[in-house]
Design a protein around this motif. Structure first.
Motif, PDB file in Angstrom:
ATOM      1  N   UNK A 172       0.835  -1.209   0.000  1.00  0.00           N
ATOM      2  CA  UNK A 172       0.000   0.000   0.000  1.00  0.00           C
ATOM      3  C   UNK A 172       0.865   1.252   0.000  1.00  0.00           C
ATOM      4  N   UNK A 173       1.905   1.250   0.838  1.00  0.00           N
ATOM      5  CA  UNK A 173       2.815   2.401   0.898  1.00  0.00           C
ATOM      6  C   UNK A 173       3.482   2.616  -0.456  1.00  0.00           C
ATOM      7  N   UNK A 178       4.805   7.406  -4.811  1.00  0.00           N
ATOM      8  CA  UNK A 178       5.392   7.355  -6.152  1.00  0.00           C
ATOM      9  C   UNK A 178       6.760   8.022  -6.179  1.00  0.00           C
ATOM     10  N   UNK A 179       7.578   7.568  -7.107  1.00  0.00           N
ATOM     11  CA  UNK A 179       8.953   8.049  -7.224  1.00  0.00           C
ATOM     12  C   UNK A 179       9.008   9.562  -7.397  1.00  0.00           C
ATOM     13  N   UNK A 180       9.761  10.236  -6.520  1.00  0.00           N
ATOM     14  CA  UNK A 180       9.950  11.672  -6.620  1.00  0.00           C
ATOM     15  C   UNK A 180       8.800  12.498  -6.089  1.00  0.00           C
ATOM     16  N   UNK A 181       7.778  11.850  -5.534  1.00  0.00           N
ATOM     17  CA  UNK A 181       6.608  12.566  -5.037  1.00  0.00           C
ATOM     18  C   UNK A 181       6.751  13.013  -3.590  1.00  0.00           C
ATOM     19  N   UNK A 182       5.709  13.712  -3.098  1.00  0.00           N
ATOM     20  CA  UNK A 182       5.744  14.251  -1.731  1.00  0.00           C
ATOM     21  C   UNK A 182       5.745  13.143  -0.679  1.00  0.00           C
ATOM     22  N   UNK A 183       4.952  12.103  -0.900  1.00  0.00           N
ATOM     23  CA  UNK A 183       4.881  11.021   0.079  1.00  0.00           C
ATOM     24  C   UNK A 183       6.232  10.347   0.249  1.00  0.00           C
ATOM     25  N   UNK A 187       8.218  10.092   3.888  1.00  0.00           N
ATOM     26  CA  UNK A 187       8.555   8.808   4.485  1.00  0.00           C
ATOM     27  C   UNK A 187      10.066   8.617   4.600  1.00  0.00           C
ATOM     28  N   UNK A 188      10.793   9.119   3.609  1.00  0.00           N
ATOM     29  CA  UNK A 188      12.255   9.023   3.647  1.00  0.00           C
ATOM     30  C   UNK A 188      12.806   9.802   4.830  1.00  0.00           C
TER      31      UNK A 188
END
Length: 217
Positions: A172-173, A178-183, A187-188
């Motif tokens: 789900x995560x 998505x790559x390069x997105x805000x989420x 999380x990083x």
């Protein structure tokens, strides 16, 4: 079990009265009070199914640990029965509790302690995380009531997606981040700041608290 079949005792005389005719006896008192209650009714319970809700208790072969959500039928109930209890009796208890939510049959007493932290404490931990996310909305100027509504809807939506898609948390995560997105960057940063490690440390403090309580009984 229908409400009409339930009775609640709050004093010595009533304890003995109810124990004399009850089939199932749930002892829901502080761990230090359990021995007192057992002493009051010990001559009446040889043929009864006695169940303790205390986080720590001795001399009761069946222990359960429900969380707050049993009030609306969406709870998690950990159940531990020692080897003296027949599987038939365990099955009876599980059936009795099944209308309150998910019943987890714990094979070891330590498993019940783990479940106590995951579900009993976990329901407040979930609310804490929700409160933290809602606090971000308030900080950015959102009305507090609206922020809570938004976060509640977000968590409900996440749970519904997980259930309907039959996805793991990781899947789900990955679908959202998505790559390069805000989420992904959020999380990083949480990972970089050791949030998972700090979270597990907090849970381990809960484990130590359970062990300390057991030593006092």
């Amino acid at each position: 079990m229908k409400p009409s079949n339930l009775s609640i005792s709050k004093d010595y005389d009533h304890n003995r009265e109810l124990a004399s005719f009850a089939d199932y006896i749930f002892i829901a008192v502080r761990p230090t009070v359990v021995p007192v209650v057992l002493a009051q009714i010990k001559d009446l319970i040889s043929d009864k199914i006695v169940i303790s809700l205390a986080s720590v208790s001795k001399n009761i072969p069946i222990r359960i640990m429900p969380n707050l959500a049993i009030a609306n039928g969406h709870g998690v109930i950990g159940l531990y029965a020692d080897k003296k209890v027949s599987r038939a009796k365990v099955a009876q208890v599980k059936k009795l509790l099944s209308g309150l939510g998910l019943v987890v049959d714990c094979k070891k007493e330590s498993d019940l302690d783990t479940l106590t932290l995951m579900s009993g404490s976990g329901i407040a931990v979930a609310a804490y995380l929700m409160q933290t996310l809602a606090g971000y909305g308030v900080k950015r100027g959102m009305d507090a009531k609206l922020s809570q509504q938004v976060v509640t809807a977000v968590f409900k939506g996440a749970l519904k997606c997980l259930k309907e898609d039959k996805a793991t948390f990781s899947q789900f995560i990955e679908a959202v981040a998505t790559k390069g997105g805000t989420t992904e960057v959020i999380l990083a940063d949480l990972t970089k700041s050791n949030f998972p490690k700090k979270f597990l440390r907090a849970m381990s403090i809960g484990e130590k608290r359970i062990k300390a309580l057991k030593r006092k009984i």
